[in-house]
Enzyme design. Structure first.
Site, PDB file in Angstrom:
ATOM      1  N   CYS A 111       0.162  85.915 -57.550  1.00 25.31           N
ATOM      2  CA  CYS A 111       1.509  86.009 -56.988  1.00 25.31           C
ATOM      3  C   CYS A 111       1.783  84.704 -55.853  1.00 25.31           C
ATOM      4  O   CYS A 111       2.903  84.874 -55.513  1.00 25.31           O
ATOM      5  CB  CYS A 111       1.618  87.363 -56.232  1.00 25.31           C
ATOM      6  SG  CYS A 111       1.465  88.704 -57.482  1.00 25.31           S
ATOM      7  N   HIS A 256       7.218  86.761 -51.245  1.00 25.60           N
ATOM      8  CA  HIS A 256       6.842  87.471 -52.417  1.00 25.60           C
ATOM      9  C   HIS A 256       7.164  88.999 -52.526  1.00 25.60           C
ATOM     10  O   HIS A 256       7.005  89.754 -51.710  1.00 25.60           O
ATOM     11  CB  HIS A 256       5.045  87.407 -52.919  1.00 25.60           C
ATOM     12  CG  HIS A 256       4.853  88.202 -53.862  1.00 25.60           C
ATOM     13  ND1 HIS A 256       5.417  88.431 -54.974  1.00 25.60           N
ATOM     14  CD2 HIS A 256       3.937  89.200 -54.017  1.00 25.60           C
ATOM     15  CE1 HIS A 256       4.721  89.065 -56.172  1.00 25.60           C
ATOM     16  NE2 HIS A 256       3.710  89.596 -55.186  1.00 25.60           N
ATOM     17  N   ASN A 286       7.827  93.766 -58.940  1.00 26.13           N
ATOM     18  CA  ASN A 286       7.017  92.642 -58.515  1.00 26.13           C
ATOM     19  C   ASN A 286       6.881  91.862 -59.860  1.00 26.13           C
ATOM     20  O   ASN A 286       6.133  92.296 -60.887  1.00 26.13           O
ATOM     21  CB  ASN A 286       5.571  93.151 -58.015  1.00 26.13           C
ATOM     22  CG  ASN A 286       4.671  92.163 -57.734  1.00 26.13           C
ATOM     23  OD1 ASN A 286       4.866  91.020 -58.247  1.00 26.13           O
ATOM     24  ND2 ASN A 286       3.457  92.498 -57.149  1.00 26.13           N
TER      25      ASN A 286
END
Length: 329
Positions: A111, A256, A286
Site C-alpha cells: 500500500c 492511503h 482500500n
C-alpha cells in the site's frame, strides 16, 4: 531538478459491491462495517485485469497532461496483484499507450507502493535520466481476497490511479521512507507455486486447504491498525522537521485510504484539521497502491487541488512499509 505533476488520471471498475451485498453471505451489516472502517462500498473487477485499469488511468493522465505517449521516458507501475509475473504491467501499459521510448518496470511496496514509485521517478528525473515519466498504482485485490474472511474482505477494492511528472526547475521534492520486515507477518499473501510439493525450499507438503488460505491476503488487523496510527503521523512530523516547515504550511494531506479511523487518528495526533485529510474510501474501500493516486485525481478534477499548493502524500502497508512525500502541485 525534480519533476512536477502535470496530469493525473484514474480508473475504477463499474461493478460496485455494497456493504449490504456482503451481508448476504457474511455475518455483518452496513452499520458494522461503516463504524469500524468508514467504508460503504468497493469496486470489484468483473472481467477487467489490473493492467486494463492501469492503462485506462494512464490514458486519462496523459490526456490531462496534454502530451503524447511518445514523450514518456519511463513508466513505473506499483502493483501487488498482477495477473502474471511476466511481462510486467508497466510493459503492458507501454504497449497499450504506444510509448515506444519509455523504459518500464514494476515495483511492489504494497500500500506504500505509489509513494515508492513516485519517489523512484523523482530520483531518475533528478539524475537527468528522465524528463517525462508516468507513475501508476494499479490493483485487483478482489482476486486475492478471501471473501469468507469477514475481518479482511470488507476492506479491499480494485482500481488504478496515475500521474505524469515532467522535470521543472521550480519543482520541490522531499521524502522519508521506512520499512520493518520484522513485522511483515502482520500482512501476507504467498505465491501458489511456492507452496507446491517438491518446490525448492518447501520442507513439507502443503495441504490443499492450507495452500488456498496462504495464497489469499491474511492480515492481523489490530497489529496493522496500531502500526499505522503510530507511524503515519510520526513520519509526517519527521518530513516536516526535515523541511523545517510547520503543519499549517501544508494545504492537503493525502493518506492511503485504508480506514477512516486511521486517518482521523493521524489528524488528531498531528493536531491538524480533519478537513485537510480528504477521504474517498467510503466509495472505493482500500485499493492499496492505487488509493493515493485515485484520491489525487479526484481532488484535481474537482478543482480542490490547485497550482501552487503544497501536499503531503503518506502511505503505509505490507512489509511493513511506510513513508511520507512532499509534493508541490
Amino acid at each position: 531538478m525534480f519533476g512536477k505533476i502535470i496530469g493525473t488520471g484514474s480508473c475504477v471498475p463499474e461493478h460496485r459491491v455494497s456493504n449490504q451485498e456482503l451481508s448476504g453471505f457474511l455475518e455483518t451489516n452496513d452499520a458494522w462495517i461503516r463504524e469500524r472502517t468508514g467504508i460503504g462500498s468497493r469496486r470489484v473487477v468483473d472481467g477487467e485485469r489490473p493492467e486494463d485499469l492501469a492503462l485506462a488511468a494512464a490514458k486519462n493522465a496523459l490526456s490531462a497532461a496534454r502530451i503524447s505517449a511518445e514523450e514518456l521516458d519511463m513508466i513505473v507501475v506499483s502493483t501487488l496483484s498482477s495477473n502474471h509475473m511476466l511481462p510486467s504491467v508497466s510493459c503492458l501499459v507501454q504497449r497499450g499507450l504506444g510509448a515506444k521510448r519509455a523504459m518500464c518496470f514494476d515495483l511492489n511496496a504494497a500500500c506504500t507502493g505509489f509513494l515508492a514509485a513516485y519517489n523512484t521517478m523523482q530520483a531518475y528525473i533528478n539524475l537527468g535520466i528522465v524528463k517525462t515519466g508516468l507513475v501508476v498504482g494499479a490493483e485487483g485485490l478482489s482476486r486475492i481476497t478471501d471473501w469468507s474472511d469477514r475481518s479482511s474482505c470488507i476492506l479491499f477494492g480494485d482500481g488504478a490511479g496515475a500521474a505524469v511528472l515532467r522535470s521543472d526547475p521550480e519543482a520541490e521534492f522531499a521524502t522519508v521512507m521506512h520499512a520493518d520486515g520484522e513485522k511483515g507477518d502482520a500482512l501476507t499473501c504467498e505465491f501458489a507455486y511456492a507452496l507446491e510439493e517438491g518446490y525448492p525450499g518447501t520442507v513439507l507438503p502443503v495441504a490443499p486447504e492450507e495452500k488456498k488460505r496462504r495464497t489469499l491476503i491474511r492480515m492481523n488487523g489490530q497489529e496493522v491498525f496500531r502500526f499505522a496510527i503510530r507511524q503515519v503521523p510520526a513520519c509526517i512530523q519527521e518530513l516536516l522537521a526535515q523541511e523545517n516547515r510547520e503543519l499549517d504550511s501544508v494545504d492537503w494531506f493525502l493518506l492511503h485510504q485504508a480506514n477512516a479511523r486511521i486517518i482521523e487518528g493521524a489528524a488528531k495526533r498531528l493536531g491538524a484539521p480533519i478537513e485537510k485529510f480528504p477521504m474517498n474510501l467510503a466509495e472505493y474501500g482500500n485499493t492499496s497502491s492505487a488509493s493515493i493516486p485515485i484520491l489525487l485525481d479526484e481532488l484535481v478534477r474537482d478543482g480542490k487541488i490547485r497550482r501552487g499548493q503544497r501536499l503531503i502524500l503518506a502511505g503505509f502497508g505490507g512489509g511493513l512499509t511506510w513513508g511520507a512525500t512532499k509534493v508541490t502541485f
